[in-house]
Design an enzyme around this catalytic site. Structure first.
Site, PDB file in Angstrom:
ATOM      1  N   CYS A 195      39.894  25.733  31.318  1.00 50.11           N
ATOM      2  CA  CYS A 195      39.146  24.797  32.176  1.00 50.11           C
ATOM      3  C   CYS A 195      37.878  25.446  32.726  1.00 50.11           C
ATOM      4  O   CYS A 195      37.942  26.443  33.456  1.00 50.11           O
ATOM      5  CB  CYS A 195      40.051  24.326  33.320  1.00 50.11           C
ATOM      6  SG  CYS A 195      39.184  23.453  34.630  1.00 50.11           S
ATOM      7  N   CYS A 198      37.717  25.540  36.481  1.00 50.32           N
ATOM      8  CA  CYS A 198      38.562  26.603  37.041  1.00 50.32           C
ATOM      9  C   CYS A 198      37.825  27.940  36.999  1.00 50.32           C
ATOM     10  O   CYS A 198      37.907  28.745  37.942  1.00 50.32           O
ATOM     11  CB  CYS A 198      39.872  26.705  36.272  1.00 50.32           C
ATOM     12  SG  CYS A 198      40.859  25.195  36.282  1.00 50.32           S
ATOM     13  N   CYS A 539      17.549   7.112  34.236  1.00 42.52           N
ATOM     14  CA  CYS A 539      18.357   8.193  33.655  1.00 42.52           C
ATOM     15  C   CYS A 539      17.744   8.710  32.351  1.00 42.52           C
ATOM     16  O   CYS A 539      17.575   7.954  31.384  1.00 42.52           O
ATOM     17  CB  CYS A 539      19.790   7.697  33.414  1.00 42.52           C
ATOM     18  SG  CYS A 539      20.783   8.788  32.390  1.00 42.52           S
ATOM     19  N   CYS A 542      20.046   8.344  29.331  1.00 37.72           N
ATOM     20  CA  CYS A 542      20.087   6.953  28.862  1.00 37.72           C
ATOM     21  C   CYS A 542      18.885   6.652  27.967  1.00 37.72           C
ATOM     22  O   CYS A 542      19.004   5.973  26.935  1.00 37.72           O
ATOM     23  CB  CYS A 542      20.100   5.983  30.042  1.00 37.72           C
ATOM     24  SG  CYS A 542      21.480   6.231  31.184  1.00 37.72           S
TER      25      CYS A 542
END
Length: 629
Positions: A195, A198, A539, A542
């Site tokens: 992860c 993490c 964006c 986008c």
């Protein structure tokens, strides 16, 4: 020199005025004009501008400086960057100590040195790069603290460096239960080796663990995939997941996940969540004026006291908790021994609700108490704010009345005048939650209801889990009008309001324009599969996707016309609640026969090929052509 001793010196340098006079500084000479410092001790005499012990690098001196250093840390920053500004004092504090060890750290103003920043692919600020003999080795991703920088640079400057033992305790299925039950307070992180979040948390967690040792607060970690049964037992469904445990009892962690945030949160958690009051005057002065107060009288610190403290910990920060062992204080508050009470403030007193609610169970658990408090601390018509709306006013259906709500002494009469109109209606419809809101605080919400131009002093709306229903504005707000509105709503005769762009007159493009007011027709009612992109006009991602998405739509129009390709501006239209939009663009696929189960695109790379594969895999009707574009 050991790292711990180094950090101790660093702290002393930052804490005591005039500490430098006891430390021999590197020799600093000046050019003939006396303007540019020349540092001796960093590898020869090189003209290097210095700001608070940090070397200032430019295109002219960068290669000469970096190539001559065994190791150097370089920060690429922008003067306008807030994160860079926050990092500066810690970076300079580290520089002050590291120059004594002949370990340089430097910075580059990427706004001025744009070509230099491009050369090293700098895409965000601040970016800190470690160089060894002129070669970029890695980006620094440790804690942005002076001690973090010092430890990191001493590690890389000394080939014999041995890091100190971790302050984070490792738990597993075998020792977990004993550890959390034996500690008064412990923060546990369930993590996964793969992860990335993490990995980002790890140095922050380690730093917090080291700091909190002095407060005797333990931090521990559990490898979730390696201890799956343990993770499942505690409801871990993502990584990292953090829990606070008190003598074995689990509580949600809701603090900031950086070093300073975790330290502050856990230090606050170590404090008693309920204030002990010892005199009648102290008790009455401690009652909350605008919210319910939870108060309890105990004759001893028995089981009921412990359950009360558990409930106070669960609701920490949401309510005022008081407790006393003094009989006179209890008599002043009108509370009885060994029971828990909700004392309503005077502003919420009415004939429709009690002034004090009493929890009289003698064997109730803290979870039972929390459930009871969650209900009893909400007035029949209370004030909903941005601070309490998430935990107090999440129940639906919710009736909200907007006006100039202000419980300050000079305005309270006008506020109560409208509230008293609402009270009998709220008493009649106990299956609804009622709240009043300050119209200025909820200006955006009023706009989302289309009521910003109503011109009325009082406006109202009903919220369900999925939709919102504004009341038609009236010249004079009356209880009968509100009651009629709620009655019509219950009969299904009130139309929901949707913020929507105009419905397009024609759909000429292969990408259909979806707005809130044509969503049902274009998406839910069509017998075809639907691929829909939620985007924001501003964006950049986008905009990059736009030509690819159009190519996909043209391709599908020929190869599989049973798939509708659409897009919706999620900033200008209300999005159906079954879609979770956490960033832009977000893409979902809806199968023709499963419109209530949208499937998110999670392929990562939004290439034409990946999008085609996604539609091919999920399509429930036709086959997508295999021809290459």
């Amino acid at each position: 020199m050991s790292l711990h001793f180094a950090v101790a010196i660093l702290i002393s340098l930052s804490c005591f005025t005039g500490a430098e006079e006891y430390i021999k500084e590197p020799k600093i000479n000046f050019d003939p004009d006396g303007e540019i410092p020349v540092i001796e001790g960093f590898g020869g005499n090189v003209d290097i501008p210095v700001e608070n012990d940090v070397l200032v690098l430019t295109r002219d001196n960068f290669i000469h400086v970096v190539n001559t250093k065994e190791v150097i840390l370089v920060e690429f920053y922008a003067p306008w960057c807030g994160h860079c500004k926050a990092l500066t004092p810690e970076y300079e504090k580290a520089a002050k100590f590291l120059k004594l060890q002949n370990i340089p750290i430097a910075k580059v103003d990427a706004d001025k040195e744009t070509e230099l920043a491009k050369e090293f692919l700098i895409s965000g600020f601040p970016t800190l790069k470690l160089f060894k003999k002129g070669t970029p080795v890695e980006d620094y991703d440790g804690p942005r603290t002076s001690s973090g920088f010092v430890e990191y640079m001493m590690k890389h400057a000394d080939p014999n460096y041995t890091p100190p033992p971790s302050s984070v305790v490792t738990l597993n299925s075998g020792n977990f239960s004993k550890a959390v039950k034996s500690e008064k307070l412990i923060l546990v992180a369930f993590v996964a080796p793969w992860c990335k979040h993490c990995k980002a948390l790890e140095p922050e967690f380690e730093g917090a663990a080291t700091e909190l040792k002095g407060d005797k607060i333990m931090l521990a970690k559990v490898d979730g995939p390696e201890n799956k049964e343990l993770a499942d037992e505690y409801g871990v469904n993502g990584y990292p997941t953090l829990f606070v445990f008190r003598n074995g009892r689990k509580f949600q962690f809701s603090g900031q996940r950086d070093q300073s945030g975790m330290i502050a949160y856990m230090k606050e958690q170590a404090k008693l969540p309920s204030r002990e009051v010892t005199s009648p005057l102290e008790a009455t002065n401690s009652l909350a004026r605008k919210d319910a107060t939870v108060a309890a009288y105990f004759t001893e610190k028995g089981d009921m006291y412990e359950e009360f403290i558990g409930a106070a910990n669960e609701l920490r920060g949401r309510l005022v908790f008081l407790h006393t062992f003094d009989e006179a204080t209890a008599n002043k508050l009108k509370i009885k021994p060994n029971n828990i009470n909700v004392i309503m403030p005077e502003i919420y007193h009415s004939k429709y609700e009690d002034k004090i609610y009493r929890y009289t169970k003698k064997t109730g658990t803290y979870k039972d108490i929390v459930q009871w408090l969650t209900k009893k601390t909400i007035p029949l018509v209370g004030e909903r704010t941005k601070a309490n709306m998430g935990y107090k006013y999440s129940n639906r259906p919710l009736v909200v009345i907007y006006y100039d709500v202000n419980f300050d002494h000079q305005y309270v009469k006008a506020t109560q005048y409208v509230r008293k109109i609402i009270l009998p209606v709220a008493d009649k419809f106990r299956d609804f939650t009622f709240a009043i809101c300050n119209e200025e605080e909820f200006d955006e919400e009023i706009k989302s209801l289309g009521l910003e131009d109503s011109g009325e002093d009082v406006n109202a709306a009903i919220f369900t889990d999925k939709l919102k229903y504004p009341m038609e504005p009236e010249d004079d707000f009356e209880g009968e009008t509100l009651e009629e509105f709620i009655t019509k709503f219950k009969k299904g005769k009130v139309k929901a309001f949707l913020k929507s762009q105009p419905i397009p007159k024609r759909q000429d493009s292969p990408v259909h324009v979806i707005v809130a007011n044509n969503f049902d027709k274009e998406v839910l009612e069509t017998k075809k599969d639907v691929l829909i992109e939620f985007y924001a006009p501003w964006c950049g991602h986008c905009k990059q996707l736009d030509p690819v998405y159009k190519k996909l739509a043209k391709h599908l129009a020929k190869s599989n016309p049973d798939v509708v390709v659409g897009k919706m501006d999620a900033t200008a239209n209300d999005v159906h609640p079954m879609f979770k939009i956490e960033g832009f663009p977000t893409i979902y696929f809806l199968k023709a026969n499963e419109k209530d189960n949208p499937i998110p695109f999670s392929g990562g790379d939004r290439s034409l090929e990946k999008l085609k594969e996604f539609v091919q895999e999920e399509s429930s009707i036709g086959e997508i052509g295999k021809d290459e574009l």
